[in-house]
Enzyme design. Structure first.
Site, short mmCIF file in Angstrom:
data_model
loop_
_atom_site.label_atom_id
_atom_site.label_comp_id
_atom_site.label_asym_id
_atom_site.label_seq_id
_atom_site.Cartn_x
_atom_site.Cartn_y
_atom_site.Cartn_z
N ASP A 1 -22.94 6.24 19.26
CA ASP A 1 -22.66 4.51 20.09
C ASP A 1 -21.37 4.40 21.19
O ASP A 1 -21.15 5.62 21.81
CB ASP A 1 -21.43 3.67 19.85
CG ASP A 1 -20.34 4.36 18.93
OD1 ASP A 1 -19.86 5.35 19.23
OD2 ASP A 1 -19.69 3.45 17.37
N ASN B 1 -12.53 -2.43 9.47
CA ASN B 1 -13.41 -3.80 8.38
C ASN B 1 -14.93 -3.20 8.01
O ASN B 1 -15.52 -4.01 8.20
CB ASN B 1 -14.04 -4.92 9.76
CG ASN B 1 -14.88 -4.30 11.10
OD1 ASN B 1 -15.16 -3.48 10.52
ND2 ASN B 1 -14.89 -5.46 11.48
N HIS C 1 -16.95 -1.00 9.10
CA HIS C 1 -18.02 -0.37 10.87
C HIS C 1 -18.88 0.94 10.31
O HIS C 1 -17.29 1.60 10.31
CB HIS C 1 -18.09 -1.39 12.22
CG HIS C 1 -16.91 -0.69 12.74
ND1 HIS C 1 -15.20 -1.55 12.94
CD2 HIS C 1 -16.86 1.11 12.94
CE1 HIS C 1 -15.08 -0.81 13.54
NE2 HIS C 1 -16.08 0.07 14.07
N GLU D 1 -21.60 -4.06 13.21
CA GLU D 1 -19.64 -4.90 12.74
C GLU D 1 -20.22 -5.28 11.96
O GLU D 1 -21.97 -5.33 11.77
CB GLU D 1 -19.94 -5.73 13.90
CG GLU D 1 -19.41 -5.15 15.39
CD GLU D 1 -17.61 -4.95 15.13
OE1 GLU D 1 -16.95 -4.21 13.89
OE2 GLU D 1 -16.84 -4.63 15.49
C1 GLP Z 1 -15.26 2.97 16.67
C2 GLP Z 1 -16.29 3.75 16.79
C3 GLP Z 1 -16.76 4.29 15.08
C4 GLP Z 1 -15.20 4.60 14.38
C5 GLP Z 1 -13.88 3.69 14.62
C6 GLP Z 1 -12.72 4.18 13.25
O1 GLP Z 1 -15.40 1.80 16.73
N1 GLP Z 1 -16.90 3.40 17.51
O2 GLP Z 1 -17.60 5.03 15.20
O3 GLP Z 1 -15.68 5.24 13.10
O4 GLP Z 1 -13.38 3.24 15.47
O5 GLP Z 1 -11.99 4.76 14.45
P1 GLP Z 1 -11.17 5.94 13.58
O6 GLP Z 1 -11.42 6.83 13.33
O7 GLP Z 1 -9.87 5.81 15.08
O8 GLP Z 1 -10.62 5.13 12.56
#
Ligand code: GLP
Length: 243
Positions: free
Chosen positions: A67, A136, A138, A143
């Site tokens: 992304d 959440n 995702h 989402e």
């Molecule tokens: C972001 C990214 C995701 C990632 C998520 C969790 O929103 N787009 O790909 O998995 O955050 O992030 P973290 O690993 O910092 O908890």
């Protein structure tokens, strides 16, 4: 699903790096689906360490990221392209031309998404997809929704995600409100999936995603339907699972 419990974030990162290193060793020209966020930082550091020790060669690897924030340039230090360059690509011998991240500067969402799907197809799909897990549920930026979106699409980020990601920005207002993300179908088409999760704060969503009903309200729950998923998580993240 294969679940590996580790003592802490560092061990999680080493185990995840083992897994990715095995993939790169067994298939040097593999396609890696890569992720951003704080979860994979330690894994990338470990991969860099192994590359520097001469144990890994990324010269034939292709990478496709999940992304990118819409509106951020590759030079913006909050863009996911910048994250990937500084946390991994600048430190290994991967050919940058073979590293793909959605084009955050393409304002035409339809074009940005169609172009990215064409990249995924041209690369022949993903051998190993690395995923973190949003608070959440995702994955990428898919989402909670009423459907599982199939292909690359433009998403309006939820308040929960904007709040969670605000820690990387100067203020909440600076967090982009939209992003381009690979779709659920592209993720599910990956031959193997590796999910890494750490910390007590993710314990409930780990339980919901991996033991609850499969629902687009918890996007990661679809992973229960994939034939080859490995979850590597620390004991805090797994604290609500009984096994
Ligand atoms: C972001 C990214 C995701 C990632 C998520 C969790 O929103 N787009 O790909 O998995 O955050 O992030 P973290 O690993 O910092 O908890």
């Amino acid at each position: 699903m294969n679940i590996i419990k580790t003592d802490d974030y560092n061990r999680m990162s080493c185990m995840a790096a083992n897994y990715i290193a095995a993939q790169v060793t067994l298939k040097p020209n593999c396609v890696l689906g890569l992720a951003t966020g704080s979860s994979p930082v330690g894994t990338y550091q470990e991969l860099i360490r192994r590359y520097q020790a001469g144990d890994l060669d990324f010269s034939k690897v292709t990478s496709i990221n999940l992304d990118e924030y819409k509106g951020l340039s590759p030079e913006n230090d909050q863009s996911y392209r910048y994250f990937m360059n500084t946390n991994l690509f600048d430190h290994i011998n991967i050919d940058k031309k073979c590293t793909y991240v959605p084009d955050g500067l393409e304002d035409n969402a339809e074009k940005a998404c169609a172009d990215y799907d064409a990249v995924i197809e041209r690369c022949g799909g993903i051998d190993l997809q690395l995923l973190g897990l949003g608070n959440n549920g995702h994955i990428g930026f898919n989402e909670p929704d009423t459907i599982f979106p199939k292909q690359t699409h433009c998403v309006d980020l939820t308040t929960s995600t904007i709040e969670a990601n605000a820690r990387f920005f100067d203020s909440m207002d600076k967090v982009p409100k939209q992003a381009y993300t690979m779709g659920i179908q592209s993720i599910m088409m990956a031959k193997r999936i590796l999910v890494i999760v750490s910390g007590e704060g993710k314990a409930q969503i780990v339980k919901d995603a991996f033991t609850g009903p499969v629902t687009p309200q918890v996007p990661a729950s679809i992973l229960q339907m994939h034939p080859d998923v490995t979850l590597i998580a620390d004991k805090e993240a797994l604290s609500l699972l009984s096994f």
